[in-house]
Design an enzyme around this catalytic site. Structure first.
Site, PDB file in Angstrom:
ATOM      1  CE  LYS A   1      -4.268   1.892   2.225  1.00 56.29           C
ATOM      2  NZ  LYS A   1      -5.188   2.063   1.114  1.00 56.29           N
TER       3      LYS A   1
HETATM    4  N1  PMP Z   1      -7.587  -1.933  -2.948  1.00 50.55           N
HETATM    5  C1  PMP Z   1      -6.985  -0.631  -3.067  1.00 50.55           C
HETATM    6  C2  PMP Z   1      -6.624  -0.308  -4.028  1.00 50.55           C
HETATM    7  C3  PMP Z   1      -7.289   0.106  -1.725  1.00 50.55           C
HETATM    8  O1  PMP Z   1      -6.825   1.238  -1.793  1.00 50.55           O
HETATM    9  C4  PMP Z   1      -8.097  -0.509  -0.788  1.00 50.55           C
HETATM   10  C5  PMP Z   1      -8.273   0.309   0.537  1.00 50.55           C
HETATM   11  N2  PMP Z   1      -7.096   0.196   1.562  1.00 50.55           N
HETATM   12  C6  PMP Z   1      -8.593  -1.715  -0.706  1.00 50.55           C
HETATM   13  C7  PMP Z   1      -8.375  -2.473  -2.022  1.00 50.55           C
HETATM   14  C8  PMP Z   1      -9.339  -2.498   0.414  1.00 50.55           C
HETATM   15  O2  PMP Z   1      -8.244  -2.740   1.399  1.00 50.55           O
HETATM   16  P1  PMP Z   1      -8.891  -2.745   2.800  1.00 50.55           P
HETATM   17  O3  PMP Z   1     -10.166  -3.500   3.043  1.00 50.55           O
HETATM   18  O4  PMP Z   1      -7.866  -3.294   3.716  1.00 50.55           O
HETATM   19  O5  PMP Z   1      -9.383  -1.323   3.309  1.00 50.55           O
END
Ligand code: PMP
Length: 312
Positions: free
Chosen positions: A159
């Protein structure tokens, strides 16, 4: 607009919100050198509690490792504790928590290795990401003309700030065309994810979601849905998904920390299923929000209380 809270955590100290600024020549500004997390603290009957704190901190440490930020200067335990302390210091009942590790001011040039790593944690109030009605009514989305990044270009499992240039293209195009979100395909043309959400496709009672190799972020909410579907006995496969399966699905929904579990009612103006939230999304929402609102036991230990239990 963001409503400031009192303090932001910076390298182990709490500083005033307004003081959390960086130099324009910080490495991150030119080169996108940051990794971060998005975490929710919910108001629960037992007080404020952070959802899946351990897993978010772990993904942050993983993201750092991928980018050779070997040492953030703080252990996973210290980072988690700092987040809880920040919520306490700002006296929040519920909030969104944003830890960021960035390469700061020092040298200029692509190599980040000699630039300091600065760690910040901020929190603020944030409502429903795709709108208050979205959770019940569903949203109208499109398939993006932008792909997610190809394998072995930008690492999708991290991320990282730079990844969100791609997300911004997807999101801006969708909004410009009157949709609330875009679904990106991977470079093979298979379904990948939204600009900030993972995606699930239901047909004939079976849930499909793209595998980690389809340029998706390993979402923590995605993982929560895998656990809940298993428990509910709903078959779920991680598999490549052709674009056209979206259009003929009985249900499609997004998952994410911000989006939570948001049903999709149309894609490219094609009605999905009944054109409203379907039974699978509703069942999963009930379990998911049940853990948060206390109507379901927190049997996976997903909630970390912000205030230590009295007498504990
Ligand atoms: N994909 C992307 C590109 C994201 O930015 C997010 C948000 N963090 C998610 C998926 C979903 O991840 P999470 O459930 O950990 O928030």
């Amino acid at each position: 607009m963001l409503t400031p809270t009192d303090k932001i955590w910076h390298n182990g100290r709490f500083i005033p919100w307004a003081d959390a600024t960086i130099h324009v020549l910080s490495h991150v500004v030119s080169y996108g050198t940051s990794i971060f997390e998005g975490i929710r603290c919910y108001s629960t009957p037992a007080g404020p509690a952070v959802f899946r704190l351990r897993e978010h901190v772990r993904r942050m440490v993983d993201s750092a490792k991928i980018y050779r930020m070997e040492n953030l200067g703080y252990s996973a335990e210290q980072l988690g504790e700092a987040m809880l302390e920040l919520v306490r210091v700002n006296q929040m009942e519920s909030c969104y928590i944003r830890p960021i590790a960035l390469r700061g001011y020092g040298e200029m040039g692509v190599n980040p290795s000699n630039n300091p790593i600065d760690v910040y944690i901020a929190c603020w109030s944030w409502g429903k990401y795709l709108g208050d009605e979205a959770l019940a009514e569903g949203v109208d989305v499109c398939v993006s003309s932008w792909n997610r990044f190809a394998p072995n270009t930008l690492p999708a499992l991290a991320k990282a700030g730079a990844n969100y240039m791609n997300s911004q293209l997807i999101k801006m195009e969708a909004l410009a065309n009157g949709y609330s979100e875009g679904i990106a395909l991977d470079t093979s043309g298979y379904v990948s994810e939204g600009s900030g959400e993972n995606i699930f496709v239901v047909r004939d009672g079976k849930i499909h979601t793209p595998p980690l190799g389809a340029s998706v972020l390993p979402g923590i909410t995605r993982d929560s849905i895998l656990a809940l579907a298993r428990e509910l006995g709903i078959p779920l496969v991680e598999t490549i998904i052709p674009r056209e399966l979206l259009y003929i699905a009985d249900e499609v929904f997004f998952s994410g920390t911000a989006a939570e579990i948001t049903p999709i009612r149309s894609i490219d103006k094609i009605k999905i299923g009944s054109g409203r939230r379907g039974p699978v999304a509703e069942k999963l929402q009930k379990e998911f929000f049940g853990v948060i609102n206390g109507s379901r036991a927190d049997r996976y230990g997903w909630l970390t209380p912000v205030h230590a239990a009295v007498g504990a």
